[in-house]
Design an enzyme around this catalytic site. Structure first.
Site, PDB file in Angstrom:
ATOM      1  N   CYS A 188       0.724  -1.237   0.124  1.00  7.94           N
ATOM      2  CA  CYS A 188       0.129  -0.128  -0.021  1.00  7.94           C
ATOM      3  C   CYS A 188       0.957   1.148  -0.070  1.00  7.94           C
ATOM      4  O   CYS A 188       1.916   1.092  -0.382  1.00  7.94           O
ATOM      5  CB  CYS A 188      -0.942  -0.136   1.385  1.00  7.94           C
ATOM      6  SG  CYS A 188      -0.195  -0.031   2.647  1.00  7.94           S
ATOM      7  N   ASN A 202       1.894   1.396   4.520  1.00  9.89           N
ATOM      8  CA  ASN A 202       2.695   0.296   5.120  1.00  9.89           C
ATOM      9  C   ASN A 202       2.296   0.187   6.750  1.00  9.89           C
ATOM     10  O   ASN A 202       3.002  -0.381   7.450  1.00  9.89           O
ATOM     11  CB  ASN A 202       3.798  -0.076   4.671  1.00  9.89           C
ATOM     12  CG  ASN A 202       4.467  -1.561   5.096  1.00  9.89           C
ATOM     13  OD1 ASN A 202       5.520  -2.047   5.548  1.00  9.89           O
ATOM     14  ND2 ASN A 202       3.419  -2.445   5.071  1.00  9.89           N
ATOM     15  N   CYS A 251      -1.559   0.772   7.389  1.00  8.45           N
ATOM     16  CA  CYS A 251      -2.903   0.343   7.589  1.00  8.45           C
ATOM     17  C   CYS A 251      -3.260  -0.990   6.601  1.00  8.45           C
ATOM     18  O   CYS A 251      -3.376  -2.008   7.271  1.00  8.45           O
ATOM     19  CB  CYS A 251      -3.700   1.653   7.219  1.00  8.45           C
ATOM     20  SG  CYS A 251      -3.577   2.963   7.944  1.00  8.45           S
ATOM     21  N   ARG A 252      -3.419  -0.643   5.353  1.00 10.57           N
ATOM     22  CA  ARG A 252      -3.994  -1.620   4.529  1.00 10.57           C
ATOM     23  C   ARG A 252      -3.049  -3.043   4.363  1.00 10.57           C
ATOM     24  O   ARG A 252      -3.476  -4.030   4.612  1.00 10.57           O
ATOM     25  CB  ARG A 252      -4.488  -1.126   3.178  1.00 10.57           C
ATOM     26  CG  ARG A 252      -5.612  -0.238   3.169  1.00 10.57           C
ATOM     27  CD  ARG A 252      -5.369   0.324   1.941  1.00 10.57           C
ATOM     28  NE  ARG A 252      -4.440   1.405   1.713  1.00 10.57           N
ATOM     29  CZ  ARG A 252      -4.285   2.125   0.728  1.00 10.57           C
ATOM     30  NH1 ARG A 252      -5.025   2.137  -0.439  1.00 10.57           N
ATOM     31  NH2 ARG A 252      -3.427   3.240   0.587  1.00 10.57           N
ATOM     32  N   SER A 253      -1.926  -2.686   4.018  1.00  8.70           N
ATOM     33  CA  SER A 253      -1.118  -3.936   3.572  1.00  8.70           C
ATOM     34  C   SER A 253      -0.594  -4.810   4.975  1.00  8.70           C
ATOM     35  O   SER A 253      -0.848  -6.311   4.629  1.00  8.70           O
ATOM     36  CB  SER A 253       0.256  -3.593   2.776  1.00  8.70           C
ATOM     37  OG  SER A 253       1.055  -2.549   3.224  1.00  8.70           O
ATOM     38  N   ASP A 305      -8.165   3.884   1.141  1.00 12.88           N
ATOM     39  CA  ASP A 305      -7.395   4.149   2.134  1.00 12.88           C
ATOM     40  C   ASP A 305      -8.104   4.591   3.374  1.00 12.88           C
ATOM     41  O   ASP A 305      -8.655   5.510   3.595  1.00 12.88           O
ATOM     42  CB  ASP A 305      -6.375   5.320   1.700  1.00 12.88           C
ATOM     43  CG  ASP A 305      -5.347   5.880   2.684  1.00 12.88           C
ATOM     44  OD1 ASP A 305      -5.429   5.202   3.921  1.00 12.88           O
ATOM     45  OD2 ASP A 305      -4.497   6.511   2.401  1.00 12.88           O
TER      46      ASP A 305
HETATM   47  P1  4NP Z   1      -1.792   2.779   4.321  1.00 18.01           P
HETATM   48  O1  4NP Z   1      -2.616   4.158   4.768  1.00 18.01           O
HETATM   49  O2  4NP Z   1      -1.366   3.112   2.883  1.00 18.01           O
HETATM   50  O3  4NP Z   1      -2.991   1.881   4.096  1.00 18.01           O
HETATM   51  O4  4NP Z   1      -0.690   2.380   5.066  1.00 18.01           O
HETATM   52  C1  4NP Z   1      -1.651   5.176   4.807  1.00 18.01           C
HETATM   53  C2  4NP Z   1      -1.167   5.466   6.023  1.00 18.01           C
HETATM   54  C3  4NP Z   1      -0.264   6.678   6.095  1.00 18.01           C
HETATM   55  C4  4NP Z   1      -0.603   7.719   5.257  1.00 18.01           C
HETATM   56  C5  4NP Z   1      -1.266   7.291   3.857  1.00 18.01           C
HETATM   57  C6  4NP Z   1      -1.985   6.193   3.888  1.00 18.01           C
HETATM   58  N1  4NP Z   1       0.248   8.773   5.200  1.00 18.01           N
HETATM   59  O5  4NP Z   1      -0.057   9.800   4.377  1.00 18.01           O
HETATM   60  O6  4NP Z   1       1.013   9.087   6.242  1.00 18.01           O
END
Ligand code: 4NP
Length: 162
Positions: free
Chosen positions: A8, A11, A13-15, A125
């Protein structure tokens, strides 16, 4: 060993949630000695960090485990992993920009191409959402990971439950 990398943006939340969900299914099916997964982010925002506390809430709620620390996707992942599964179209495109050769069609996949409810859509997201956004991500990752595991079993008939 078949190695899968979920990817993602951050790294956290989703992945990492996909990794925990998928590893749980692999354990349930007795395939943990034949398939393993890890996760990474296309960004460097959260290198070394634990998953988001809301991700950990879901992991704990569903009896899963995570010891993950944030890491950034790297070109060497194309040699280290048999399958690379992106959480959304933007991350998929960014991964493909780094492909050393070929079109990656047998190696690089979109997670929700394996979801029969919302095929080809992004895993949204949840970072800016509440806990309900993480619950929604869990439900669609569970569907997608189940179907992805079925895909792997069909592709690799030598996989045998231990
Ligand atoms: P992820 O979510 O891609 O599912 O881990 C996010 C985590 C942090 C951020 C964006 C998306 N960020 O902008 O810090």
């Amino acid at each position: 060993m078949i190695r899968v990398l979920f990817v993602c943006l951050g790294n956290i939340c989703r992945s990492p949630m996909a990794e925990s969900v998928f590893n749980g299914l692999v354990r349930q099916e007795g395939l943990a000695d034949q398939i393993e997964s890890d996760s990474a982010g296309t960004s460097d925002y959260h290198i070394g960090e634990l998953p988001d506390p809301r991700t950990m809430e879901i992991v704990n709620k569903y009896g899963l485990v995570s010891n993950h620390r944030g890491q950034q996707f790297n070109v060497s992942d194309f040699t280290d992993f048999n399958y690379i599964v992106a959480m959304d179209g933007k991350n998929l495109a960014n991964i493909k920009l780094l492909l050393p050769s070929g079109d990656g069609k047998d190696q690089v996949f979109l997670m929700r191409n394996f979801d029969d409810q919302g095929q080809g859509e992004d895993v949204p997201d949840p970072y800016w959402s509440g806990v309900d956004g993480f619950e929604n991500v869990y439900q669609l990752l569970l569907r997608s990971c189940k179907n992805f595991l079925t895909f792997l079993k069909e592709k690799h008939p030598s996989l045998k439950p231990q």
